[in-house]
Design an enzyme around this catalytic site. Structure first.
Site, PDB file in Angstrom:
ATOM      1  N   CYS A  52      96.698  22.519  27.915  1.00  0.00           N
ATOM      2  CA  CYS A  52      96.104  22.829  27.131  1.00  0.00           C
ATOM      3  C   CYS A  52      96.488  21.933  25.906  1.00  0.00           C
ATOM      4  O   CYS A  52      95.558  21.914  24.846  1.00  0.00           O
ATOM      5  CB  CYS A  52      96.566  24.323  26.727  1.00  0.00           C
ATOM      6  SG  CYS A  52      96.743  25.921  28.243  1.00  0.00           S
ATOM      7  N   ARG A 128      90.684  29.812  29.761  1.00  0.00           N
ATOM      8  CA  ARG A 128      89.986  28.714  28.208  1.00  0.00           C
ATOM      9  C   ARG A 128      88.799  29.841  28.438  1.00  0.00           C
ATOM     10  O   ARG A 128      87.483  29.325  28.671  1.00  0.00           O
ATOM     11  CB  ARG A 128      90.452  27.280  29.405  1.00  0.00           C
ATOM     12  CG  ARG A 128      91.220  27.114  29.395  1.00  0.00           C
ATOM     13  CD  ARG A 128      90.980  25.342  30.618  1.00  0.00           C
ATOM     14  NE  ARG A 128      92.549  24.906  30.642  1.00  0.00           N
ATOM     15  CZ  ARG A 128      93.184  24.625  30.476  1.00  0.00           C
ATOM     16  NH1 ARG A 128      93.426  24.615  29.104  1.00  0.00           N
ATOM     17  NH2 ARG A 128      94.361  24.844  31.050  1.00  0.00           N
TER      18      ARG A 128
HETATM   19  C1  BEZ Z   1      97.885  23.192  31.307  1.00  0.00           C
HETATM   20  O1  BEZ Z   1      98.518  22.892  31.714  1.00  0.00           O
HETATM   21  O2  BEZ Z   1      97.341  23.817  30.187  1.00  0.00           O
HETATM   22  C2  BEZ Z   1      97.813  24.637  32.215  1.00  0.00           C
HETATM   23  C3  BEZ Z   1      97.983  24.284  33.638  1.00  0.00           C
HETATM   24  C4  BEZ Z   1      97.892  25.529  34.783  1.00  0.00           C
HETATM   25  C5  BEZ Z   1      98.270  26.949  34.254  1.00  0.00           C
HETATM   26  C6  BEZ Z   1      98.128  26.896  33.227  1.00  0.00           C
HETATM   27  C7  BEZ Z   1      98.188  26.094  31.810  1.00  0.00           C
END
Ligand code: BEZ
Length: 224
Positions: A52, A128
């Site tokens: 993110c 997302r």
């Molecule tokens: C992230 O790194 O943004 C992420 C990765 C896996 C699950 C949720 C968020």
């Protein structure tokens, strides 16, 4: 407990539902506060997560190009305003990118649920999600990506640009536009819906006004 299964989720072509939200830049009413502008509303699984973080930096880096197309950005996750602010502060301090667009705080998942951004694999987090909403408050595109894959910001920008181009020239845009392997950056004329239209296409092609491989497969220059 977030209940994800009651209301019909909005689709492409629907008016974006009227919702008042809390953001890092104060209260906003969607879509009214953005009328006259395009809006990219996107959800992320959570603050202080690495993928993110890369997406937020990428959105901010492309923000000037979105603005050139009269388009605003608006983030959302199931977090409160304070963690959003702490996280964006961290991004500025450590990655030297100030996040200048607002982020919705949706701690109960009310907005995310309404927009179908909570999927069964992750009951308490948003996937997302991306909504592209036009300047009249109509939903024009919806994307969903899983938590483990960061979005391609250039594809989101390309879709926005293609939608605005489709509106302006009354065309549809081909695969990989503006770099299509058959017609390059030209626009496709939607297939005719009746015999009169079909005959008109044939006449236009004979007059050299449009180019056609066949009467249902026509394209034209759109001056870009
Ligand atoms: C992230 O790194 O943004 C992420 C990765 C896996 C699950 C949720 C968020």
């Amino acid at each position: 407990m977030i209940d994800n299964h009651i209301e019909k989720k909005p689709s492409i072509g629907d008016a974006f539902p009227k919702i008042t939200v809390e953001t890092t830049y104060g209260k906003k009413t969607l879509p009214d506060d953005y009328r006259g502008k395009w809006l990219i509303l996107f959800s992320h699984p959570g603050d202080f997560t690495p993928v993110c973080t890369t997406e937020f930096v990428a959105f901010e880096q492309l923000y000037p190009k979105f603005r050139e197309r009269q388009t605003e950005l608006l983030g959302l996750s199931i977090d409160q305003v304070q963690p959003h602010m702490k996280w964006t502060e961290w991004i500025e301090q450590h990655l030297h990118i100030p996040i200048t667009f607002p982020i919705i705080a949706d701690p109960l998942g009310t907005v995310a649920n309404k927009l179908g951004m909570i999927h069964s694999a992750q009951h308490t987090k948003t996937v997302r999600g991306v909504y592209i909403i036009d300047d009249k408050g109509i939903i024009r595109a919806i994307f969903f990506y899983p938590a483990e894959v960061g979005r391609n910001l250039h594809e989101i920008y390309r879709t926005l640009y293609a939608l605005q181009t489709a509106d302006q020239y009354h065309v549809a845009l081909p695969a990989d536009w503006p770099h299509n392997s058959i017609i390059g950056n030209k626009g496709m004329i939607p297939p005719p819906s009746d015999v009169q239209e079909k005959n008109k296409r044939i006449q236009q092609a004979e007059a050299g006004e449009i180019n056609c491989f066949d009467w249902w497969f026509c394209y034209k220059d759109i001056g870009n």
